[in-house]
Motif scaffolding. Structure first.
Motif, PDB file in Angstrom:
ATOM      1  N   TYR A   1      37.888  33.023  18.504  1.00 16.91           N
ATOM      2  CA  TYR A   1      36.691  32.874  18.138  1.00 16.91           C
ATOM      3  C   TYR A   1      36.362  31.237  18.471  1.00 16.91           C
ATOM      4  O   TYR A   1      37.285  30.600  18.012  1.00 16.91           O
ATOM      5  CB  TYR A   1      36.215  33.289  16.839  1.00 16.91           C
ATOM      6  CG  TYR A   1      36.409  34.837  16.743  1.00 16.91           C
ATOM      7  CD1 TYR A   1      35.225  35.414  16.913  1.00 16.91           C
ATOM      8  CD2 TYR A   1      37.447  35.566  16.065  1.00 16.91           C
ATOM      9  CE1 TYR A   1      35.237  37.000  17.046  1.00 16.91           C
ATOM     10  CE2 TYR A   1      37.437  36.832  16.160  1.00 16.91           C
ATOM     11  CZ  TYR A   1      36.263  37.454  16.498  1.00 16.91           C
ATOM     12  OH  TYR A   1      36.419  38.893  16.147  1.00 16.91           O
TER      13      TYR A   1
ATOM     14  N   TYR B   1      41.021  42.757  20.041  1.00 18.81           N
ATOM     15  CA  TYR B   1      40.627  42.233  18.756  1.00 18.81           C
ATOM     16  C   TYR B   1      39.991  43.072  18.144  1.00 18.81           C
ATOM     17  O   TYR B   1      39.856  43.014  16.892  1.00 18.81           O
ATOM     18  CB  TYR B   1      39.775  40.822  19.061  1.00 18.81           C
ATOM     19  CG  TYR B   1      40.511  39.949  20.155  1.00 18.81           C
ATOM     20  CD1 TYR B   1      41.592  39.521  19.516  1.00 18.81           C
ATOM     21  CD2 TYR B   1      39.964  39.669  21.254  1.00 18.81           C
ATOM     22  CE1 TYR B   1      42.468  38.508  20.644  1.00 18.81           C
ATOM     23  CE2 TYR B   1      40.570  38.751  22.177  1.00 18.81           C
ATOM     24  CZ  TYR B   1      41.919  38.279  21.559  1.00 18.81           C
ATOM     25  OH  TYR B   1      42.462  37.335  22.589  1.00 18.81           O
TER      26      TYR B   1
ATOM     27  N   PHE C   1      37.927  41.953  23.902  1.00 14.22           N
ATOM     28  CA  PHE C   1      37.482  42.230  22.536  1.00 14.22           C
ATOM     29  C   PHE C   1      37.497  43.426  22.101  1.00 14.22           C
ATOM     30  O   PHE C   1      38.038  43.852  21.011  1.00 14.22           O
ATOM     31  CB  PHE C   1      35.893  41.842  22.461  1.00 14.22           C
ATOM     32  CG  PHE C   1      35.364  41.884  21.233  1.00 14.22           C
ATOM     33  CD1 PHE C   1      35.360  40.912  19.998  1.00 14.22           C
ATOM     34  CD2 PHE C   1      34.606  43.356  20.954  1.00 14.22           C
ATOM     35  CE1 PHE C   1      34.591  41.246  19.033  1.00 14.22           C
ATOM     36  CE2 PHE C   1      33.984  43.457  19.505  1.00 14.22           C
ATOM     37  CZ  PHE C   1      34.069  42.561  18.821  1.00 14.22           C
TER      38      PHE C   1
ATOM     39  N   TYR D   1      31.805  36.313  18.661  1.00 13.13           N
ATOM     40  CA  TYR D   1      32.978  35.951  19.701  1.00 13.13           C
ATOM     41  C   TYR D   1      32.000  35.445  21.121  1.00 13.13           C
ATOM     42  O   TYR D   1      32.554  34.699  21.693  1.00 13.13           O
ATOM     43  CB  TYR D   1      33.592  37.335  19.721  1.00 13.13           C
ATOM     44  CG  TYR D   1      34.536  37.450  21.101  1.00 13.13           C
ATOM     45  CD1 TYR D   1      35.975  36.965  20.738  1.00 13.13           C
ATOM     46  CD2 TYR D   1      34.291  38.141  22.050  1.00 13.13           C
ATOM     47  CE1 TYR D   1      36.799  36.993  21.750  1.00 13.13           C
ATOM     48  CE2 TYR D   1      35.124  38.015  22.990  1.00 13.13           C
ATOM     49  CZ  TYR D   1      36.549  37.686  23.058  1.00 13.13           C
ATOM     50  OH  TYR D   1      37.313  37.662  23.891  1.00 13.13           O
TER      51      TYR D   1
ATOM     52  N   LEU E   1      31.193  40.532  17.207  1.00  8.07           N
ATOM     53  CA  LEU E   1      30.804  40.505  18.851  1.00  8.07           C
ATOM     54  C   LEU E   1      29.925  39.230  18.858  1.00  8.07           C
ATOM     55  O   LEU E   1      30.175  38.689  19.848  1.00  8.07           O
ATOM     56  CB  LEU E   1      30.295  41.655  19.378  1.00  8.07           C
ATOM     57  CG  LEU E   1      29.876  41.771  20.891  1.00  8.07           C
ATOM     58  CD1 LEU E   1      31.163  41.440  21.669  1.00  8.07           C
ATOM     59  CD2 LEU E   1      29.390  43.279  21.188  1.00  8.07           C
TER      60      LEU E   1
END
Length: 869
Positions: free
Chosen positions: A193, A643, A639, A690, A687
């Protein structure tokens, strides 16, 4: 497009393929290109970075390692790689190198740099290239070795999507730390991040020293090799991805800085390998006759070919093929299965599709002896590649496409098919600033549109060469697989606990895959030849045979692992492995339902990124370039495939939510209904963090009894997702709270994510009042009448019920929050009557009523389980 008669003879033609370039030389070219800037992190780690330029740092670093190992690097391959590292800039000139391969690295580096650093136009002019911390440079003050990589999403956060303005991100809020890999070190954040630059560790030299130690380990493994092949290239690429994914390509203060050094090296290798393949086929004499010439100042001379003077290569030469493959029928393939053992089957099928895409991509690359550096993107049921514009492609790509479709038709009964699209490109058409004016569309955007149109047309005529097979009646002794409903003469008995059913060989394997993924950290996966495997194998003759996937505790040359941080060089498949378990086994729908608070139901979530096409294309019509597109795709894909698991584990949701599919920009989750809702909000929040707010997501959730038909669950969640996508500006969540979603009069609960935050607060407040379900139903009836008719006949009854309830609960009557809520609820009647005249007030009032109605629906599901007990 092949005719039917040509298709019949396609296998004969395909067996006649003859690639004119040598595999070893091609691998050497790509390795020279991907290693050409290896000296940059070494230079930044040095106590005296201005002592020499990064070209010399890189070359001398490898030579010193070879000296300590007592190994001579006097082979053709190593000379070429070292020349590519030393002579890829104009000042020291590839014309000083013994190998022509240095010229390929030089030109590929120029083209790749034109993608990466759009704010430095001189980078595309080979006569004005600056070396980082160049010795004697008058611009030393413009280089900053402490400069960090900015998030790729910084670039995209400037643009508007879906009618919702995206807040511009300040530079200080969008930097990565250099070294984020989990390797046993304490204090390292494994999640990429972006962070405030002031919070990033100041001692970048220390982190570059850690990276340099890893480079040393990689180079030692290469030095023992006298020549190289594609496996070496893939190994180096995997290693450099881990090392350089958060390292900036240079530290020049005036450059854009959002594409990593890895993306630059990867694109350089892709361009270089295609360029070499094109030249070696079209002008083999240039390679055979090349000699170093220090006075020669042009990389691509005119040579005599067939009696004509012709330039070997220019930036207008269409030496490249932009290629895309798209697999159709994914939803039907995944969701149209029986509910028994459905979760294992779902998970196995989604995992299989990810592997199938990668396997087909790898085999196409193998045909051209290319590595994964030429893979631009893979995910969401498709992939794109950069390929050389050579005769082997033009002559055989449609034959390959048709053979793959024949194989898919036989294996999966027509549920899956593949379509190819492609177009030719020149170097100038790929660079980021190639449009002549701001109103002219970028050639890359035009190319992608052309490819999409080609694929769209093929989807309308899929299996056109297999009509006889499709319309042939199957034998009477064929039986239907009880899992996927395919008719086959080969059913096997699948037994698992109390589950015993006849299934086809493919479904047996796919259910096993779902079980394997849940234990992915315990073994390696390997491909092996098989007579009726689930994966294609396409050799140089382009015929289609099969592979099977097996599991093993032993690592082999053909093995891969699923995003294991501890494996630095082993091939990785990035796929979510977050699967809810009970006593070590995968939870079924009933297990998940009983993990829910309140009513024992499961939730199904389907979601994808909003306006992804706009994200890849700016409003001005300029393309972002292949490297930036690749970086965005890779980061966005990570992602959802990597993640996401950490996100669910950190919140404890992995115990009650299973990720069925997460790839590209799509997401499918199942789990305890309330936990799925929690997961949706956490995913949306993370999200946005990110992506710096550059990416929005829309999601739909449907809630069902655990025995509700699976395909109907998927359909319901799809309808909910469609409702979210249809909301103004998208960026929304839609929840269907019951199985009545297939009725036209079913209430809609669709709001933007910000509005849902207010709904959750209302739900929490209502929970604190401990209201009975009967009273909550009365409020719902009252609200629905106001929403649908603008007035309510149930209002007097609600007033009476409220008064009676307060008489029985004196504590509630003295609760200040309750009194405010009650008065606000009663005022809704008068407000709605007044709003008939004022349309703006009516809209605001209606939104308020709908949000309260949704909070009450949510509350009822939480209470129903308690009431039943």
């Amino acid at each position: 497009m092949l005719s039917a008669s040509e298709h019949e003879n396609s296998m004969l033609k395909m067996n006649q393929v003859n690639l004119t370039y040598l595999q070893e030389e091609l691998a050497t070219v790509a390795l020279g290109c991907i290693l050409h800037d290896i000296g940059k992190p070494i230079q930044r780690a040095d106590n005296n970075p201005f002592l020499k330029n990064h070209q010399r740092f890189g070359q001398e670093f490898i030579l010193e390692l070879a000296k300590t190992l007592s190994i001579s690097l006097n082979t053709f391959s190593w000379k070429a790689v070292l020349d590519s590292i030393r002579y890829h800039h104009a000042k020291e000139g590839p014309n000083n190198a013994d190998s022509y391969i240095a010229w390929i690295a030089y030109e590929a580096d120029n083209l790749a740099s034109a993608h990466d650093r759009s704010t430095a136009p001189f980078l595309y002019d080979e006569d004005k290239r600056l070396d980082e911390c160049d010795v004697g440079s008058k611009t030393k003050d413009k280089w900053d070795n402490n400069r960090r990589l900015q998030s790729i999403f910084t670039y995209f956060s400037k643009f508007t999507q879906g009618g919702s303005s995206v807040k511009s991100v300040k530079d200080d809020d969008s930097f990565y730390d250099l070294w984020l890999k989990r390797d046993g070190e304490q204090g390292l954040d494994p999640y990429p991040y972006p962070t405030n630059k002031k919070n990033v560790e100041n001692d970048t030299k220390l982190q570059y020293k850690k990276i340099t130690k890893k480079i040393e380990k990689l180079c030692k493994s290469l030095i023992v090799r006298k020549s190289f092949d594609t496996n070496d290239l893939n190994q180096v690429s995997r290693h450099l991805e881990e090392l350089f994914q958060f390292v900036p390509p240079d530290t020049y203060k005036e450059h854009t800085n959002d594409v990593s050094l890895y993306e630059h090296l990867k694109l350089t290798a892709a361009i270089g390998s295609c360029m070499f393949a094109y030249i070696s086929e079209a002008f083999p004499d240039w390679i055979k006759l090349y000699t170093a010439d220090t006075s020669f100042n042009s990389p691509w001379p005119k040579i005599s070919s067939s009696g004509k003077d012709e330039k070997v290569y220019s930036r207008d030469t269409k030496a490249y093929i932009l290629f895309k493959a798209d697999i159709s029928g994914i939803q039907d393939f995944i969701y149209n299965i029986s509910s028994k053992q459905a979760l294992k089957g779902l998970r196995g099928r989604s995992f299989y599709l990810e592997l199938l895409c990668q396997q087909i991509a790898d085999e196409i690359l193998n045909i051209f002896h290319l590595g994964r550096v030429n893979q631009i993107y893979l995910g969401g049921g498709g992939f794109s590649l950069l390929l050389p514009n050579i005769s082997a492609f033009k002559e055989n790509i449609e034959c390959l496409e048709n053979n793959l479709n024949s194989w898919l038709l036989k294996l999966h009964d027509g549920k899956l098919s593949v379509s190819f699209g492609y177009t030719e490109l020149s170097g100038n058409q790929m660079k980021i600033n190639s449009s002549k004016s701001e109103t002219e569309e970028h050639p890359l955007n035009t190319a992608w549109k052309s490819i999409s149109e080609m694929i769209g047309g093929k989807k309308l005529t899929k299996f056109q060469y297999n009509l006889d097979e499709i319309f042939t009646l199957k034998a009477n002794d064929y039986e239907e697989c009880k899992f996927c409903h395919k008719e086959t003469d080969k059913l096997v008995s699948y037994t698992k606990g109390d589950f015993d059913v006849q299934v086809c060989n493919e479904c047996e394997s796919l259910i096993d895959y779902g079980e394997w993924v849940s234990k992915a950290e315990n073994f390696y996966l390997n491909f092996e030849k098989h007579n009726s495997g689930l994966f294609p194998k396409i050799h140089e003759n382009l015929s289609v045979t099969s592979l099977s996937l097996i599991k093993s505790k032993q690592k082999t040359e053909n093995s891969f692992v699923i995003h294991d941080f501890d494996e630095e060089i082993a091939p990785k498949i990035y796929t979510s492995i977050s699967i809810a378990k009970k006593n070590g086994s995968v939870c079924d729908f009933t297990d998940l339902a009983y993990l829910a608070k309140g009513v024992k139901r499961i939730g199904v979530l389907r979601a994808d990124v909003d306006n992804l096409g706009k994200v890849f294309k700016s409003d001005s019509g300029f393309g972002f370039g292949i490297s930036r597109d690749t970086s965005l795709s890779r980061n966005l894909g990570r992602f959802f495939t990597l993640y996401l698991d950490d996100l669910l584990e950190d919140s404890g949701l992995n115990k009650s939510v299973t990720v069925v599919y997460a790839g590209g920009d799509d997401l499918f989750l199942v789990g305890a209904w309330d936990k799925v809702i929690d997961a949706a909000f956490r995913i949306n929040t993370k999200l946005k963090e990110y992506t710096l707010g550059a990416i929005n997501i829309s999601a739909g959730i449907s809630i069902h009894a655990p025995k509700f038909p699976l395909y109907r669950m998927a359909e319901a969640a799809g309808l909910a997702e469609k409702a979210a996508k249809s909301n103004d500006g998208k960026n929304s969540l839609s929840i269907f709270f019951d199985d009545g979603i297939f009725r036209k009069d079913s209430p809609s609960h669709t709001f933007h994510w910000d509005d849902w935050e207010n709904i959750l607060l209302q739900k929490k407040l209502l929970e604190s009042f401990n209201l009975s379900s009967a009273y909550v139903y009365q409020i719902l009836i009252y609200l629905r009448e106001l929403i649908n008719k603008g007035s309510s006949y149930s209002f007097p009854r609600l007033i009476y019920s409220t008064a009676r309830m307060e008489e029985l609960n004196t504590e509630l009557k003295e609760n200040k929050e309750w009194l405010e809520f009650r008065n606000s609820l009663f005022e809704c009647f008068e407000t709605q009557e007044e709003c008939r005249i004022d349309l703006l007030k009516q809209k605001e009032s209606l939104l308020k009523l709908r949000k309260l109605e949704t909070a009450l629906n949510y509350l009822l599901l939480l209470k129903r389980g308690n009431d039943d007990e």
